[in-house]
Design a protein around this motif. Structure first.
Motif, PDB file in Angstrom:
ATOM      1  N   ASP A 266       0.920  -1.414  -0.082  1.00 19.65           N
ATOM      2  CA  ASP A 266      -0.079   0.076   0.023  1.00 19.65           C
ATOM      3  C   ASP A 266       0.833   1.258   0.018  1.00 19.65           C
ATOM      4  OD1 ASP A 266      -1.042  -2.315   1.599  1.00 19.65           O
ATOM      5  OD2 ASP A 266      -2.895  -1.219   1.229  1.00 19.65           O
ATOM      6  N   ASP A 267       2.142   1.263   0.491  1.00 21.25           N
ATOM      7  CA  ASP A 267       2.994   2.267   0.509  1.00 21.25           C
ATOM      8  C   ASP A 267       3.511   2.673  -0.701  1.00 21.25           C
ATOM      9  OD1 ASP A 267       2.700   2.294   3.441  1.00 21.25           O
ATOM     10  OD2 ASP A 267       4.316   1.093   3.804  1.00 21.25           O
ATOM     11  N   ARG A 268       3.299   1.796  -1.504  1.00 21.91           N
ATOM     12  CA  ARG A 268       3.722   2.106  -3.028  1.00 21.91           C
ATOM     13  C   ARG A 268       2.636   2.841  -4.003  1.00 21.91           C
ATOM     14  NH1 ARG A 268       8.353  -0.296  -5.340  1.00 21.91           N
ATOM     15  NH2 ARG A 268       7.034  -0.373  -7.441  1.00 21.91           N
ATOM     16  N   LEU A 269       1.496   2.866  -3.293  1.00 20.66           N
ATOM     17  CA  LEU A 269       0.441   3.504  -4.107  1.00 20.66           C
ATOM     18  C   LEU A 269       0.726   5.036  -4.203  1.00 20.66           C
ATOM     19  CD1 LEU A 269      -2.482   1.596  -2.308  1.00 20.66           C
ATOM     20  CD2 LEU A 269      -1.455   1.224  -4.676  1.00 20.66           C
ATOM     21  N   PRO A 270      -0.012   5.447  -5.387  1.00 20.08           N
ATOM     22  CA  PRO A 270       0.304   6.895  -5.385  1.00 20.08           C
ATOM     23  C   PRO A 270      -0.231   7.886  -4.335  1.00 20.08           C
ATOM     24  CG  PRO A 270      -0.694   5.935  -7.511  1.00 20.08           C
ATOM     25  CD  PRO A 270      -0.925   4.920  -6.354  1.00 20.08           C
ATOM     26  N   THR A 271      -1.013   7.531  -3.485  1.00 15.97           N
ATOM     27  CA  THR A 271      -1.405   8.377  -2.340  1.00 15.97           C
ATOM     28  C   THR A 271      -0.381   8.331  -1.351  1.00 15.97           C
ATOM     29  OG1 THR A 271      -2.406   6.141  -1.284  1.00 15.97           O
ATOM     30  CG2 THR A 271      -4.069   7.852  -2.733  1.00 15.97           C
ATOM     31  N   ARG A 272       0.432   7.550  -1.452  1.00 17.42           N
ATOM     32  CA  ARG A 272       1.340   7.188  -0.009  1.00 17.42           C
ATOM     33  C   ARG A 272       2.875   7.120  -0.724  1.00 17.42           C
ATOM     34  NH1 ARG A 272      -0.328   6.280   4.571  1.00 17.42           N
ATOM     35  NH2 ARG A 272      -2.469   5.558   4.928  1.00 17.42           N
ATOM     36  N   GLY A 273       3.110   7.023  -1.946  1.00 13.51           N
ATOM     37  CA  GLY A 273       4.496   6.935  -2.674  1.00 13.51           C
ATOM     38  C   GLY A 273       4.489   7.794  -3.896  1.00 13.51           C
TER      39      GLY A 273
ATOM     40  N   PRO B  54      13.568   4.564 -12.623  1.00 14.80           N
ATOM     41  CA  PRO B  54      12.803   3.939 -13.443  1.00 14.80           C
ATOM     42  C   PRO B  54      11.341   3.533 -12.495  1.00 14.80           C
ATOM     43  CG  PRO B  54      14.504   2.493 -13.030  1.00 14.80           C
ATOM     44  CD  PRO B  54      14.785   3.851 -12.481  1.00 14.80           C
ATOM     45  N   PRO B  55      10.467   3.316 -13.213  1.00 17.69           N
ATOM     46  CA  PRO B  55       9.059   3.453 -12.472  1.00 17.69           C
ATOM     47  C   PRO B  55       8.899   2.351 -11.427  1.00 17.69           C
ATOM     48  CG  PRO B  55       8.630   2.612 -14.588  1.00 17.69           C
ATOM     49  CD  PRO B  55      10.049   3.206 -14.538  1.00 17.69           C
ATOM     50  N   GLU B  56       9.825   1.228 -11.204  1.00 14.82           N
ATOM     51  CA  GLU B  56       9.822   0.257 -10.413  1.00 14.82           C
ATOM     52  C   GLU B  56      10.335   0.917  -9.019  1.00 14.82           C
ATOM     53  OE1 GLU B  56      10.883  -1.747 -14.356  1.00 14.82           O
ATOM     54  OE2 GLU B  56      11.458   0.089 -13.245  1.00 14.82           O
ATOM     55  N   ALA B  57      11.182   2.238  -9.135  1.00 12.55           N
ATOM     56  CA  ALA B  57      11.369   2.770  -7.752  1.00 12.55           C
ATOM     57  C   ALA B  57      10.426   3.475  -7.306  1.00 12.55           C
ATOM     58  CB  ALA B  57      12.813   3.229  -8.071  1.00 12.55           C
ATOM     59  N   VAL B  58       9.995   3.464  -6.165  1.00 16.32           N
ATOM     60  CA  VAL B  58       8.956   4.165  -5.414  1.00 16.32           C
ATOM     61  C   VAL B  58       9.615   4.953  -4.191  1.00 16.32           C
ATOM     62  CG1 VAL B  58       6.875   4.517  -4.548  1.00 16.32           C
ATOM     63  CG2 VAL B  58       7.110   3.190  -6.346  1.00 16.32           C
ATOM     64  N   LEU B  59       9.533   6.234  -4.122  1.00 15.46           N
ATOM     65  CA  LEU B  59       9.931   6.980  -3.014  1.00 15.46           C
ATOM     66  C   LEU B  59       8.789   6.901  -1.907  1.00 15.46           C
ATOM     67  CD1 LEU B  59      11.920   8.696  -1.338  1.00 15.46           C
ATOM     68  CD2 LEU B  59      10.843  10.775  -2.338  1.00 15.46           C
ATOM     69  N   LEU B  60       9.020   6.438  -0.674  1.00 11.99           N
ATOM     70  CA  LEU B  60       7.855   6.473   0.248  1.00 11.99           C
ATOM     71  C   LEU B  60       7.763   7.637   1.157  1.00 11.99           C
ATOM     72  CD1 LEU B  60       8.679   2.637   1.437  1.00 11.99           C
ATOM     73  CD2 LEU B  60       7.272   3.515  -0.458  1.00 11.99           C
ATOM     74  N   VAL B  61       6.601   8.343   0.752  1.00 14.97           N
ATOM     75  CA  VAL B  61       6.397   9.672   1.120  1.00 14.97           C
ATOM     76  C   VAL B  61       5.771   9.680   2.536  1.00 14.97           C
ATOM     77  CG1 VAL B  61       5.445  11.955   0.715  1.00 14.97           C
ATOM     78  CG2 VAL B  61       6.499  10.662  -1.345  1.00 14.97           C
ATOM     79  N   ASP B  62       4.306   8.860   2.409  1.00  6.45           N
ATOM     80  CA  ASP B  62       3.535   8.649   3.673  1.00  6.45           C
ATOM     81  C   ASP B  62       3.264   7.181   3.990  1.00  6.45           C
ATOM     82  OD1 ASP B  62       1.706   9.527   5.852  1.00  6.45           O
ATOM     83  OD2 ASP B  62       0.173   9.694   4.327  1.00  6.45           O
ATOM     84  N   PRO B  63       4.203   6.494   4.424  1.00  7.69           N
ATOM     85  CA  PRO B  63       4.006   5.020   4.401  1.00  7.69           C
ATOM     86  C   PRO B  63       3.262   4.977   5.646  1.00  7.69           C
ATOM     87  CG  PRO B  63       6.219   5.755   5.156  1.00  7.69           C
ATOM     88  CD  PRO B  63       5.523   6.708   4.347  1.00  7.69           C
ATOM     89  N   ILE B  64       2.592   3.718   6.022  1.00  8.46           N
ATOM     90  CA  ILE B  64       1.606   3.371   6.982  1.00  8.46           C
ATOM     91  C   ILE B  64       2.561   3.262   8.200  1.00  8.46           C
ATOM     92  CG2 ILE B  64       0.139   1.685   8.091  1.00  8.46           C
ATOM     93  CD1 ILE B  64      -0.774   1.071   4.981  1.00  8.46           C
ATOM     94  N   GLU B  65       3.680   2.709   8.240  1.00  8.91           N
ATOM     95  CA  GLU B  65       4.756   2.757   9.191  1.00  8.91           C
ATOM     96  C   GLU B  65       5.605   3.845   8.986  1.00  8.91           C
ATOM     97  OE1 GLU B  65       4.880   0.785  11.885  1.00  8.91           O
ATOM     98  OE2 GLU B  65       2.968  -0.656  11.211  1.00  8.91           O
TER      99      GLU B  65
ATOM    100  N   GLN C 265       8.470   4.572  10.142  1.00  8.71           N
ATOM    101  CA  GLN C 265       9.985   4.450  10.010  1.00  8.71           C
ATOM    102  C   GLN C 265      10.286   4.335   8.337  1.00  8.71           C
ATOM    103  OE1 GLN C 265      11.078   0.157  11.077  1.00  8.71           O
ATOM    104  NE2 GLN C 265       8.812  -0.262  11.093  1.00  8.71           N
ATOM    105  N   PHE C 266       9.284   3.866   7.522  1.00  7.01           N
ATOM    106  CA  PHE C 266       9.905   3.716   6.194  1.00  7.01           C
ATOM    107  C   PHE C 266      10.150   5.133   5.408  1.00  7.01           C
ATOM    108  CE2 PHE C 266       7.916  -0.399   7.384  1.00  7.01           C
ATOM    109  CZ  PHE C 266       9.240  -1.173   7.217  1.00  7.01           C
ATOM    110  N   LYS C 267       9.360   6.293   6.184  1.00  7.36           N
ATOM    111  CA  LYS C 267       9.422   7.360   5.279  1.00  7.36           C
ATOM    112  C   LYS C 267      10.645   8.066   4.865  1.00  7.36           C
ATOM    113  CE  LYS C 267       7.359  12.164   5.873  1.00  7.36           C
ATOM    114  NZ  LYS C 267       6.733  13.265   6.647  1.00  7.36           N
ATOM    115  N   GLY C 268      10.677   8.426   3.557  1.00  7.48           N
ATOM    116  CA  GLY C 268      11.931   8.974   3.134  1.00  7.48           C
ATOM    117  C   GLY C 268      12.827   7.803   2.399  1.00  7.48           C
TER     118      GLY C 268
END
Length: 704
Positions: free
Chosen positions: A235-242, A247-258, A260-263
């Motif tokens: 879920d953290d890779r969804l557009p609402t959170r990441g 390339p598009p396989e890489a996602v920056l976790l902006v608002d993860p549920i946990e 600790q994974f932010k950034g």
């Protein structure tokens, strides 16, 4: 005279177990007498003590239950008392794995055909590229192959005919097999792919098996001793959170549920590994009040059925949670490893078996416990290879295989007047071809090992068939290939004797950059941009797995390109790991030219010098070489457009190995100061580039 029947292996094992049991009971009797246990209490004591001694520290529960099969109109269930595996009768998809009191380890939120399955990417024969038609293999016929108390093997088959073309199905017969053994905490999976010569030609970029686990249970991933960590949720890779990167396989976790994974950056390719190192990987669930921690592991006991040889990189496990068994893929090699099956070509290959292993632990240090047990299980599976239980006649048992042994040495007269023992060399059998062709071979089987300190090697359990013997040796450039086809027959033991590899060499080494080991890992790998971090790879040997390192070149060299001075520069600090493009402020990309400055105390007239360029990876690049004239047109050497490895974007430190041997006429060189210019000309984006393995300048044979 009475002939004594020779005991079977199974009977011998049973006798050994009986002897061990008698020894245990004797030991129990001694303990019981010491504590004065008598009568019925003694029998109970013996039972409890034997039970405690038999319990594994971190393994699946033991069961004496015979293997059972249940089936109805919709499902087939394999059950050995330790786990139950549910298959859809139509399709043969693994829909549920029940274990340790949990009704399903696979993702229950997914559709039934999207939990455990085989898939293939294929395309028509005249296609190009590494994409194509995605097909989830669907078995249309179900059959029980073997059923007894000790073993159960079932089959789901897909059969191709002309009408399948309209349904966009690959021209293949595919037989998917599953095997469950008594007292085994897992499931064996294998398949037989077949193309008949009268069928259409086609291309195959990918074949794999996929397991999608429950995201509410499995959150800790382990793929090596030093590659283990808590993982984010899908879920953290969804557009609402990441935020999707390039390339598009890489996602920056902006608002993860946990939090600790932010950034952090999540990218499945950061967890790739070489075939030779992919033996066990998987996931560990969190421990709860109702369930102890569990491990779900994919064990690949051999890479003989994987394409591309031991150095081919493949995906393992990644956020999902997902675990993969990759059998054929174009990753880190590109179109060169796409399998091309021709019309009038018969082809058949067995992929697997692999072993899906489950274990559990209630220990406080649950992650090391489960991981170490999984590694122990992996070792047992490796030692048991080739398995004796698969029922398919296409899977070669040990008596159908042969072996090759010998000694490998190196002859390089500019290093030693004597043969050099080829210690730690990679040597193997692959279908006949040119030197190095094993890198792109994907239709047959390959069998590899490493030489010992004396250069001795023994390659065992080789399928019957025809092969060439290939080798490459860390510390030396080039590829060895024998010029004799070796025919392996059942039970054969082929002694190739002493073989000698003469690596490319014309004259003495004047200077060298790097280590000839088919990797760019020894060069300078920069710290990542702090905005694109994967915490696993901070201060890690595989620091090259960080996202966006290609962009750091422009940060370090904003205006001028890299200049390396032989005798002063240190390749570990001053040679950037990838020769990439530079992005300008206007958003455009430009080619870059690196310089190698060196001195010659004298130049031999009418002599020929040799420049050796060993490349670890190339992606859509052209390498031009000029000597002492940066504007020479045309350049004295050009590679032309080469490479589709994409190793830079996918965080790999190598792809396909290439070696260029370039003659430099003495009239190009001068006494004292010289410069070699290396230009990568193509610049349509950030991922065109070259990873060098090793560069060497040799003088003429008589150079002093």
């Amino acid at each position: 005279m009475t002939m004594r029947r020779k005991h079977t292996k199974k009977e011998e094992e049973e006798e050994e177990e009986e002897e061990e049991c008698e020894e245990e009971i004797t030991a129990c009797s001694m303990v019981a007498s010491e504590v004065q246990i008598e009568g019925g209490q003694y029998c109970f004591f013996v039972f409890v003590l034997l039970l405690v001694r038999s319990l594994p520290s971190a393994a699946g529960s033991m069961s004496s239950q015979a293997v059972k099969l249940r089936a109805d109109d919709n499902y087939v269930v394999m059950d050995n008392g330790i786990l139950e595996v549910y298959f859809s009768k139509k399709g043969g998809f693994i829909t549920a794995i029940q274990y340790n009191g949990v009704d399903n380890l696979l993702e229950v939120l997914n559709e039934a055909d999207d939990r455990g399955y085989w898939d293939i990417v294929w395309n028509e024969a005249d296609s190009t590229g590494t994409t194509g038609i995605y097909e989830r293999v669907m078995g249309t016929s179900y059959e029980v192959i073997v059923q007894n108390d000790e073993k159960l093997e079932i089959s789901f088959t897909k059969t191709w005919d002309r009408s399948s073309m309209e349904e966009k199905q690959s021209p293949l017969n595919i037989d998917i097999r599953y095997v469950m053994l008594r007292n085994s905490s897992g499931l064996y999976c294998y398949s037989i792919f077949e193309h008949r010569k009268e069928w259409p030609a086609f291309n195959v970029p990918q074949i794999r098996m996929v397991f999608k686990l429950r995201k509410d249970k499995f959150n800790y991933m382990a793929i090596a001793d030093n590659k283990q960590r808590l993982m984010a949720l899908p879920d953290d890779r969804l557009p609402t959170r990441g935020r999707t990167l390039v390339p598009p396989e890489a996602v920056l976790l902006v608002d993860p549920i946990e939090p600790q994974f932010k950034g952090e950056v999540d990218d499945k390719y950061q967890y790739s590994s070489n075939n030779k190192d992919i033996k066990v990987h998987g996931w560990i669930s969190s421990k709860s009040e109702t369930n102890p921690a569990m491990g779900f592991w994919v064990i690949i006991p051999t890479n003989e059925f994987q394409s591309g040889g031991p150095l081919k990189q493949n995906l393992t496990s990644h956020v999902g949670p997902i675990s993969l068994a990759m059998f054929l893929s174009s990753h880190y090699a590109g179109e060169d490893v796409v399998m091309r099956v021709q019309r009038n070509e018969s082809w058949k290959k067995v992929f697997g078996p692999i072993f899906v292993y489950l274990n559990t632990s209630s220990e406080n240090q649950l992650q090391p416990s489960l991981w170490n047990d999984a590694k122990d299980q992996m070792s047992k599976q490796v030692q048991s290879w080739p398995y004796d239980f698969p029922a398919s006649g296409d899977f070669h048992k040990s008596h159908q295989r042969g072996s090759v042994y010998g000694t490998l040495k190196v002859q390089d007269r500019f290093i030693s007047d004597h043969h050099i023992l080829a210690e730690g060399a990679y040597i193997g059998l692959a279908p006949p071809g040119e030197p190095g062709s094993w890198q792109t071979e994907c239709k047959g089987y390959q069998f590899w090992t490493q030489t010992n300190k004396r250069g001795f090697f023994s390659i065992n359990n080789i399928h019957s068939g025809n092969y060439n013997l290939y080798a490459w040796i860390p510390g030396f450039i080039g590829d060895y290939c024998n010029n004799v086809v070796l025919t392996i027959k059942p039970g054969s033991k082929v002694n190739v004797g002493e073989i000698v590899y003469e690596p490319p060499r014309n004259g003495p080494t004047l200077w060298e950059i790097g280590i000839p080991d088919r990797s760019a890992a020894e060069f300078y790998v920069p710290d990542p941009n702090p905005n694109y971090i994967n915490t696993l790879y901070l201060n890690h040997p595989d620091r090259f797995r960080q996202h966006g390192l290609w962009e750091r070149y422009a940060d370090l060299y904003p205006n001028e390109d890299l200049i390396y001075t032989v005798g002063h520069s240190d390749y570990r600090k001053h040679w950037f790991f990838a020769h990439v493009t530079r992005k300008r402020d206007d958003g455009t990309y430009h080619g870059t030219t690196w310089q190698i400055k060196f001195k010659l105390h004298n130049v031999q007239k009418n002599g020929t010098y040799k420049l050796r360029l060993a490349l670890a990876a190339v992606n859509f690049s052209e390498l031009q070489v000029r000597v002492n004239n940066p504007k020479e047109d045309p350049p004295m050497f050009t590679s032309g457009l080469i490479g589709k490895d994409n190793a830079i974007a996918r965080h790999g430190i190598h792809g396909l190995y290439r070696l260029y041997n370039i003659d430099l006429s003495s009239h190009l060189l001068v006494k004292d100061d010289n410069i070699i210019y290396l230009t990568q000309t193509i610049a349509n984006g950030p991922f065109q580039g070259i990873m060098y393995d090793y560069i060497r300048l040799e003088g003429p044979p008589s150079h002093k």
